[in-house]
Design a protein around this motif. Sequence first.
Motif, PDB file in Angstrom:
ATOM      1  N   ALA A  35      -0.729   8.970  -4.208  1.00 24.81           N
ATOM      2  CA  ALA A  35      -1.123   9.582  -5.470  1.00 24.81           C
ATOM      3  C   ALA A  35      -2.432  10.350  -5.312  1.00 24.81           C
ATOM      4  CB  ALA A  35      -1.259   8.507  -6.546  1.00 24.81           C
ATOM      5  N   GLN A  36      -3.403   9.780  -4.574  1.00 23.74           N
ATOM      6  CA  GLN A  36      -4.670  10.467  -4.343  1.00 23.74           C
ATOM      7  C   GLN A  36      -4.470  11.749  -3.541  1.00 23.74           C
ATOM      8  OE1 GLN A  36      -7.292   7.635  -2.524  1.00 23.74           O
ATOM      9  NE2 GLN A  36      -7.546   6.396  -4.391  1.00 23.74           N
ATOM     10  N   GLU A  37      -3.622  11.667  -2.512  1.00 24.09           N
ATOM     11  CA  GLU A  37      -3.352  12.843  -1.693  1.00 24.09           C
ATOM     12  C   GLU A  37      -2.691  13.942  -2.505  1.00 24.09           C
ATOM     13  OE1 GLU A  37      -3.634  15.075   1.718  1.00 24.09           O
ATOM     14  OE2 GLU A  37      -4.472  13.091   1.270  1.00 24.09           O
ATOM     15  N   ARG A  38      -1.735  13.546  -3.342  1.00 27.49           N
ATOM     16  CA  ARG A  38      -1.079  14.530  -4.194  1.00 27.49           C
ATOM     17  C   ARG A  38      -2.078  15.177  -5.168  1.00 27.49           C
ATOM     18  NH1 ARG A  38       4.514  11.261  -5.791  1.00 27.49           N
ATOM     19  NH2 ARG A  38       5.622  11.698  -3.818  1.00 27.49           N
ATOM     20  N   SER A  39      -2.985  14.351  -5.704  1.00 25.04           N
ATOM     21  CA  SER A  39      -3.997  14.881  -6.609  1.00 25.04           C
ATOM     22  C   SER A  39      -4.903  15.882  -5.893  1.00 25.04           C
ATOM     23  CB  SER A  39      -4.829  13.739  -7.181  1.00 25.04           C
ATOM     24  OG  SER A  39      -5.849  14.229  -8.013  1.00 25.04           O
ATOM     25  N   LEU A  40      -5.325  15.538  -4.654  1.00 25.99           N
ATOM     26  CA  LEU A  40      -6.163  16.457  -3.872  1.00 25.99           C
ATOM     27  C   LEU A  40      -5.431  17.751  -3.573  1.00 25.99           C
ATOM     28  CD1 LEU A  40      -7.853  13.987  -1.347  1.00 25.99           C
ATOM     29  CD2 LEU A  40      -8.950  15.198  -3.231  1.00 25.99           C
ATOM     30  N   LEU A  41      -4.155  17.646  -3.172  1.00 28.40           N
ATOM     31  CA  LEU A  41      -3.367  18.842  -2.886  1.00 28.40           C
ATOM     32  C   LEU A  41      -3.215  19.711  -4.126  1.00 28.40           C
ATOM     33  CD1 LEU A  41      -0.570  17.384  -0.566  1.00 28.40           C
ATOM     34  CD2 LEU A  41      -2.440  18.897   0.095  1.00 28.40           C
ATOM     35  N   SER A  42      -2.985  19.057  -5.257  1.00 27.42           N
ATOM     36  CA  SER A  42      -2.847  19.810  -6.500  1.00 27.42           C
ATOM     37  C   SER A  42      -4.136  20.536  -6.860  1.00 27.42           C
ATOM     38  CB  SER A  42      -2.443  18.856  -7.627  1.00 27.42           C
ATOM     39  OG  SER A  42      -2.313  19.541  -8.848  1.00 27.42           O
TER      40      SER A  42
END
Length: 230
Positions: A35-42
């Motif tokens: 979830a954190q990685e997806r947030s950073l990518l977003s």
Amino acid sequence: LLWRGKPSRMPADSLASVVGELQGVLSKDVSNAVAQERSLLSERRRVFHRLHRQRRRRRGAAHAAAQESPPTFLVLGFVTNPRTPKTREWIRQTVLVPAAEVGAPALIRFVVGKRGLSPRDVQQLDEERRRVGKDDFAVVDASDFNEAGGIYSCIDKLFAWFRHAPVAYPGASFYAKADDDSFVDVARLASFLRPAAGLPRVYGGYLQYDSFVTEEWRHCGWSAGPVGAA
């Protein structure tokens, strides 16, 4: 697995419970990390798209400005006597108007010195600006007739013009000078210079040498070579 005391085997139901707990913990950690990685990518995508839009807007504005005001190729200064408005009017009609008609990429200014102008000189120059409807003068840090006069003022304004022009009108390919008793075919001059636009430190023209006595403001030599002007 070791238990307190002698080694023994863990009951199957306890082992299953521990494994389940471990899987739950690992699954939660992995889910949080994903979830954190997806947030950073977003967030990175949003920043990238925002910067991309800003760059496109800047490029569009620069292109529009270039279309409205194409870069000046040649900046030409006519060294002039502030007290000869009829000469400048002749230049405006015979040099500036034809250059504008053919779209010659040139900016033309009349060069006068700011030191030595009388109040009457300043008033007449202001009246001339209003009469022609524009300010095509370059007032440079040099002497004019009331301070020195004669050939010295012409030379002083010449050198001051070449210091002034690149600062006042940056980005041009060439900076040039002419006397106000000269006729310049601006379109032809620009065409002649264009092949040399990409070359460094280009000098074109007829080099002359002059000498003068600064203490007396007196001209004392003029020649095509340094020896003749000594």
